[in-house]
Design an enzyme around this catalytic site. Structure first.
Site, short mmCIF file in Angstrom:
data_model
loop_
_atom_site.label_atom_id
_atom_site.label_comp_id
_atom_site.label_asym_id
_atom_site.label_seq_id
_atom_site.Cartn_x
_atom_site.Cartn_y
_atom_site.Cartn_z
N VAL A 1 0.89 -1.33 -0.07
CA VAL A 1 0.01 0.17 0.05
C VAL A 1 0.96 1.56 0.09
CG1 VAL A 1 -1.75 1.39 1.22
CG2 VAL A 1 -1.88 -1.27 1.32
N CYS A 2 2.03 1.13 0.60
CA CYS A 2 2.84 2.45 1.10
C CYS A 2 3.35 3.10 -0.50
CB CYS A 2 4.20 2.02 1.77
SG CYS A 2 3.71 1.37 3.33
N PRO A 3 3.60 2.60 -1.43
CA PRO A 3 4.03 3.51 -2.78
C PRO A 3 2.85 3.88 -3.43
CG PRO A 3 4.09 0.88 -3.18
CD PRO A 3 4.09 1.02 -1.68
#
Length: 210
Positions: A50-52
């Site tokens: 999810v982070c990118p």
């Protein structure tokens, strides 16, 4: 501990930019010295899932925040070296190449610990004393800080839940409206809509029209 309505912690941390320059960053002092709002968002780990998507979403909105006198800063507990490796990994390979705002490297967890946003629990071991259970990485915490260093919004998402960047633009707009006009912003307020005076007459007038 909530920091809303209080000064953001006056703590200096390590950070890196997309050029690979390492520097010290104090969010509280930066907001005050530059007379700008700051959007600081924390994410769990580099090279994850999810982070990118979030880092790219904040980059895509960076110009909109800049129009609103707001600086965007990312943060995690990864090292500056890992940040730089991720910054040099192509988007189509899961990387964040193209992200240009600074990213905090809170490897000693000083700032994230004070903010209370780490996924961890201290437990007592009969032989070794206090140990930690959990990943000791940050939840998806977001802070909006005004030009005096005061926090006017904070929120924390669990690991799987990505943020809606447009909501933070709306919150900056709402706070700026309050600062400029002295009115308060009702539910679902957006730029261009009616705000209201914080009085009995003000809410009555607003509700009768909406």
């Amino acid at each position: 501990m909530s920091f809303t309505g209080k000064n953001f912690p006056n703590i200096t941390v390590d950070a890196i930019d997309y050029l690979g320059d390492n520097f010290k960053l104090n969010i509280f002092e930066k907001a005050k010295s530059e007379g700008k709002k700051v959007l600081l968002f924390w994410y769990p780990k580099d090279f994850t899932f999810v982070c990118p998507t979030e880092l790219h979403a904040f980059q895509e909105a960076a110009a909109e925040f800049a129009k609103r006198n707001t600086i965007v800063v990312g943060a995690s507990c990864d090292s500056a070296e890992v940040h730089f490796a991720w910054l040099n990994t192509a988007k189509d390979n899961g990387g964040i190449e193209g992200v240009e705002y600074p990213i905090i490297a809170d490897t000693n967890r000083n700032l994230s610990s004070v903010l209370g946003i780490l996924e961890m629990t201290e437990v007592e071991h009969p032989e070794y004393g206090t140990l930690v259970e959990g990943s000791a990485v940050s939840y998806r915490a977001t802070y909006l800080i005004d030009e005096t260093g005061k926090v006017f919004h904070e929120s924390v998402n669990d690991m799987p839940l990505g943020r809606n960047v447009k909501e933070y633009i709306r919150l900056v707009d709402a706070y700026s409206h309050v600062q400029t006009h002295g009115e308060v912003c009702p539910a679902n307020w957006e730029e261009g809509k009616d705000a209201m005076n914080a009085t009995r007459e003000g809410v009555a007038t607003y509700l009768s029209a909406n």
